[in-house]
Scaffold this motif. Structure first.
Motif, PDB file in Angstrom:
ATOM      1  N   GLU A  27       1.024  -1.231  -0.033  1.00 19.07           N
ATOM      2  CA  GLU A  27       0.031  -0.148   0.034  1.00 19.07           C
ATOM      3  C   GLU A  27       0.893   1.261  -0.024  1.00 19.07           C
ATOM      4  N   ASP A  28       1.886   1.128   0.922  1.00 18.72           N
ATOM      5  CA  ASP A  28       2.780   2.364   0.949  1.00 18.72           C
ATOM      6  C   ASP A  28       3.470   2.619  -0.601  1.00 18.72           C
ATOM      7  N   ASN A  29       3.954   1.616  -1.236  1.00 22.36           N
ATOM      8  CA  ASN A  29       4.487   1.513  -2.312  1.00 22.36           C
ATOM      9  C   ASN A  29       3.451   2.053  -3.491  1.00 22.36           C
ATOM     10  N   ALA A  30       2.205   1.856  -3.392  1.00 20.77           N
ATOM     11  CA  ALA A  30       1.187   2.154  -4.238  1.00 20.77           C
ATOM     12  C   ALA A  30       0.980   3.838  -4.019  1.00 20.77           C
ATOM     13  N   GLN A  31       1.149   4.215  -2.779  1.00 18.05           N
ATOM     14  CA  GLN A  31       1.077   5.682  -2.865  1.00 18.05           C
ATOM     15  C   GLN A  31       2.356   6.340  -3.247  1.00 18.05           C
ATOM     16  N   LYS A  32       3.246   5.816  -3.045  1.00 14.35           N
ATOM     17  CA  LYS A  32       4.661   6.559  -3.699  1.00 14.35           C
ATOM     18  C   LYS A  32       4.761   6.437  -5.184  1.00 14.35           C
ATOM     19  N   VAL A  33       3.873   5.155  -5.722  1.00 13.07           N
ATOM     20  CA  VAL A  33       3.905   5.128  -7.060  1.00 13.07           C
ATOM     21  C   VAL A  33       3.047   6.332  -7.736  1.00 13.07           C
ATOM     22  N   GLY A  34       1.900   6.452  -6.874  1.00 13.19           N
ATOM     23  CA  GLY A  34       1.096   7.570  -7.347  1.00 13.19           C
ATOM     24  C   GLY A  34       1.454   8.972  -7.624  1.00 13.19           C
ATOM     25  N   ILE A  35       2.414   9.437  -6.400  1.00  9.11           N
ATOM     26  CA  ILE A  35       2.988  10.490  -6.358  1.00  9.11           C
ATOM     27  C   ILE A  35       4.201  10.623  -7.463  1.00  9.11           C
ATOM     28  N   LEU A  36       4.913   9.501  -7.725  1.00 12.08           N
ATOM     29  CA  LEU A  36       5.829   9.600  -8.911  1.00 12.08           C
ATOM     30  C   LEU A  36       5.275   9.625 -10.322  1.00 12.08           C
ATOM     31  N   THR A  37       4.199   8.789 -10.215  1.00  8.54           N
ATOM     32  CA  THR A  37       3.499   9.000 -11.644  1.00  8.54           C
ATOM     33  C   THR A  37       2.784  10.720 -12.001  1.00  8.54           C
ATOM     34  N   ALA A  38       2.505  11.181 -10.855  1.00 11.66           N
ATOM     35  CA  ALA A  38       2.005  12.718 -10.943  1.00 11.66           C
ATOM     36  C   ALA A  38       3.327  13.571 -11.441  1.00 11.66           C
TER      37      ALA A  38
END
Length: 613
Positions: A416-427
Motif C-alpha cells: 500500500e505504501d508503495n502504491a501511494q509512492k507510485v501515485g506521487i511519482l506518476t504525477a
C-alpha cells in the motif's frame, strides 16, 4: 600525428602503418582545458588512458577507460570514461540525450566528447566520403548522435532540458522499481493464499482461537487422572486422509483451469488470426475492386461481354459490399472480444498460480503429517502422554503459523505504501514530461542560431571561393535532418547543391570543411561547448594549388582572417602537402610550420631514426 592525437582522445587505429607496427609503444598528448593543463598517455592496443592534471596546485593522476564505461572512477563526480573527465575539467555537466527520439520512455545515454570531436577532427579517410554522419548512408545510430551534437550546439538541448531529462529518468526508474517490488510481493502473497490485509486478519483470528483452544485442552488433560480420547496416531491418519482428498481436489481444479485456459488461448489466437485475415481481405477487396479486367487472369483470353450487374471475370452477380460502418462494427467487436479473452486468460493464469501455491502448501503439510504419523506409531506411549504430546505439537504448529502470518502482515502495508509512492511519482513524471515537452518546443522555436548557421555556412562557401555558389543562394537544413542544401535563387529552389551531389572530391572536401568552420564560428558566437580546435587532415585533398588557385588561396585566406578575428581562440591544425603563407601583419608567434623530412635535422620525421617504408 593527427591520428595519434585522435588515439589519445579515445580514437582507434584500424590499421597500423609499417613504422608504427615496429616502433609504436605509447603516445602522450598535452592539452589545456580551460586553465587546467592535462596530459593524456595511452599505450599501444590499450583501452585505458592515464590522465594527469593539476588541481589546487596538486598533481592528480587517474587511469580510466578510453571509451567504454565500467563504473565511476573518480568518486563523487560521475566520471566513468575519458569523455566524462574532459567535461568535468571543463566545468560542464555530462551531457545526456534520449536514445530514442520518438519514445519518451527510452533511457538516456551519454553525448560524449567523441561525438563533439567528430566536428573538430576531419580525417583524411572520411573527408570526402561522409558528411559528419548526417547523410542518409551513415549508420542510423551515428546519424542520431550527429544530430544530437548539432541540437546541442544550436541550443535545442539546453542545460535546463538536460536537467529535466535526468530528473524524468530518475523518477521513471524509481516508479518502475516500486511497481516491480510491489508486484513481486503481491505474487508471493498470492501463492500463500493472501490477497489483502483482511485475509491476514481473518487467518490470525482463526489461529488465535485455535491456540486458545489448544491451551485450554492441555489444561483439561493435565487436570484429568485418566484422560480418555482417541490416540494421536488416529487423529493424524484422519488428517492425512483429508489432506490427500484436498490434494486430489486441487489437482483436479488445476487440470480444469488449464483446460479452460488452453481453450480460451486457442480461441484468442483464432480471433487474432481472424482479425488479421479480415483486415487483409478488406485491403485486397479495396485493391482489386478498382481493377478492370479485359482478359482472363488465368488463361489471358479476352473476356466475353457481361451485364452491368455481373462480374466481368466469372459472370456471377456482383456481391454487395458491406458498408464501411458494418466493417467498423465488426472490427470493434473483434477488438472487444480479444480484450475480453485476454483478460480471462490472465485471470486463469492468476488462478493457476494461486491453486499451485495451495497445492504446494497441502503437499508440504501432507509430508509433515506423514512424518508425525511415523513418529506417533514409533513412540506409542500411554493414552495420557500421547494425547498431551499431540496437543503440544498442535499448539506449537499454530503458534508458528501465527508468527509467520504476523510477519507477512507487514507486506500488504508495504504494498500500500508503495502504491501511494507510485501515485506521487506518476504525477511527478507527468508534470516533468509536460515541462520537458514545453522546454523542447520553446528551444526549437528559437531558430536564431539555425539562421545564423545558414548565414555563416554560405559566407564560408563564398569566402573560400568554392565554385558554383552565389551570394543570393539559400541554405536550408531543417530539424531534425540538419543535412545542408544550398539552393539556387534563380531556380526557385528546384536545383540545389549538397554534399551528396557534388561530383568533385575536392569540392566535397572544401564543402565539408566550410561547414565545420561555420559550426565553430557559431559555437564561438553563442558560447556553445564545442572544443576550440579544428584539425584538418588534407583539406586540399584533390585540389591543386596551381589549377585551382582561387579555391586554394580562398580557403587559406578564410582561415587566416578567422584566426585573427572571430576564431582567435581556436587552434587550427593543417596536415597537407602545400600551404599558403599567412598575410602581412599576421602574428608569427601564432603560426607554426612543421616539416618532416628524413636526414634533415631542422625538420625530422616523427620517428627520426626510422628508414623503413
Amino acid at each position: 600525428m593527427a591520428r595519434l592525437i585522435d588515439y589519445c582522445l579515445g580514437g582507434r587505429f584500424t590499421e597500423y602503418t609499417s613504422a608504427l607496427q615496429q616502433e609504436f609503444v605509447s603516445a602522450s598528448l598535452h592539452l589545456t582545458i580551460g586553465t587546467i593543463p592535462l596530459e593524456l598517455r595511452r599505450d599501444r592496443d590499450s583501452d585505458r588512458v592515464v590522465a594527469t592534471w593539476l588541481s589546487d596546485g596538486q598533481e592528480k593522476a587517474l587511469a580510466l577507460p578510453a571509451r567504454r564505461a565500467a563504473g565511476e572512477v573518480l568518486p563523487g563526480t560521475g566520471v566513468e570514461v575519458l569523455s566524462d573527465l574532459i567535461f568535468y575539467l571543463a566545468g560542464l555537466p555530462i551531457a545526456r540525450v534520449r536514445r530514442s527520439k520518438v519514445n519518451d520512455q527510452s533511457p538516456l545515454e551519454r553525448l560524449s566528447f567523441r561525438d563533439l570531436w567528430n566536428f573538430c577532427y576531419l580525417d583524411q579517410d572520411d573527408m570526402d566520403s561522409n558528411f559528419f554522419d548526417l547523410d542518409g548512408e551513415a549508420e542510423f545510430k551515428k546519424r542520431l548522435k550527429a544530430r544530437d551534437v548539432l541540437r546541442y550546439i544550436l541550443g535545442y538541448h539546453q542545460e535546463h532540458i538536460s536537467e529535466l531529462e535526468a530528473r524524468l529518468d530518475d523518477v521513471r526508474q524509481g516508479r518502475n522499481v516500486l511497481e516491480a517490488s510491489s508486484e513481486a510481493l503481491r505474487q508471493a502473497l498470492l501463492e500463500v493464499g493472501v490477497t489483502s490485509v483482511a485475509d491476514l486478519q481473518k487467518q490470525m483470528e482463526v489461529l488465535d482461537e485455535a491456540i486458545s483452544r489448544y491451551k485450554a485442552e492441555i489444561e483439561r488433560v493435565r487436570a484429568q487422572t485418566f484422560p480418555a480420547g482417541p490416540h494421536e496416531a488416529d487423529r493424524l491418519r484422519e488428517q492425512a486422509r483429508e489432506l490427500f482428498s484436498e490434494i486430489g481436489e486441487l489437482e483436479r481444479e488445476i487440470d480444469e483451469v488449464r483446460i479452460v485456459q488452453k481453450r480460451d488461448e486457442h480461441h484468442l489466437n483464432d480471433l487474432k488470426g481472424l482479425s488479421f485475415k479480415f483486415k487483409r481481405d478488406r485491403s485486397a477487396r479495396a485493391v482489386l475492386g478498382s481493377v478492370e479486367f479485359s482478359h482472363c487472369p488465368r488463361c489471358t483470353q479476352p473476356l466475353p461481354p457481361r451485364d452491368a450487374d455481373q462480374c466481368t471475370v466469372c459472370g456471377q452477380a456482383e456481391a454487395r459490399e458491406a458498408p464501411p460502418a458494418t466493417e467498423e462494427v465488426v472490427e470493434a467487436d473483434l477488438k472487444l472480444r480479444v480484450n475480453e479473452l485476454s483478460e480471462m486468460v490472465e485471470k486463469h493464469r492468476a488462478a493457476l498460480r494461486r491453486l499451485e501455491g495451495d497445492l504446494r502448501l497441502a503437499q508440504q503439510e501432507k509430508v509433515f503429517v506423514d512424518q508425525q504419523i511415523n513418529d506417533a506409531v514409533r513412540t506409542y506411549d500411554s493414552q495420557y502422554l500421547s494425547q498431551h504430546l499431540d496437543l503440544e505439537r498442535q499448539l506449537a504448529a499454530a503458534e508458528r503459523q501465527r508468527l509467520d502470518i504476523e510477519r507477512l502482515g507487514r507486506l500488504p502495508k508495504v504494498i500500500e505504501d508503495n502504491a501511494q509512492k507510485v501515485g506521487i511519482l506518476t504525477a511527478d513524471e507527468k508534470a516533468l514530461r509536460e515541462a520537458l515537452k514545453e522546454a523542447r518546443a520553446l528551444a526549437e522555436k528559437d531558430t536564431r542560431n539555425l539562421k545564423k548557421l545558414r548565414e555563416l555556412f554560405l559566407d564560408c562557401l563564398l569566402r573560400s571561393k568554392l565554385s558554383g555558389f552565389q551570394e543570393d543562394d539559400v541554405v536550408t537544413f531543417q530539424a531534425p535532418d540538419f543535412f545542408p542544401r544550398v539552393a539556387s535563387a534563380e531556380a526557385d529552389g528546384i536545383a540545389f547543391n549538397s554534399f551528396s551531389n557534388l561530383l568533385s572530391g575536392g569540392k566535397k572536401t572544401l564543402f565539408k570543411c566550410c561547414f565545420a568552420v561555420a559550426l565553430h564560428r557559431l559555437a564561438t558566437a553563442v558560447n556553445a561547448p564545442l572544443p576550440k580546435i579544428l584539425l584538418l587532415d588534407s583539406p586540399m585533398k584533390n585540389i591543386s594549388e596551381r589549377e585551382n588557385k582561387p579555391q586554394f588561396e580562398g580557403f587559406h585566406d578564410l582561415i587566416y582572417d578567422l584566426a585573427i578575428g572571430e576564431l582567435k581562440d581556436t587552434q587550427f591544425i593543417f596536415v597537407d602537402k602545400e600551404y599558403k603563407l599567412p598575410p602581412e601583419g599576421f602574428d608569427e608567434s601564432d603560426f607554426y610550420l612543421r616539416h618532416m623530412t628524413p636526414d634533415q635535422l631542422d625538420a625530422p620525421p616523427l620517428i627520426p631514426y626510422y628508414r623503413g617504408k
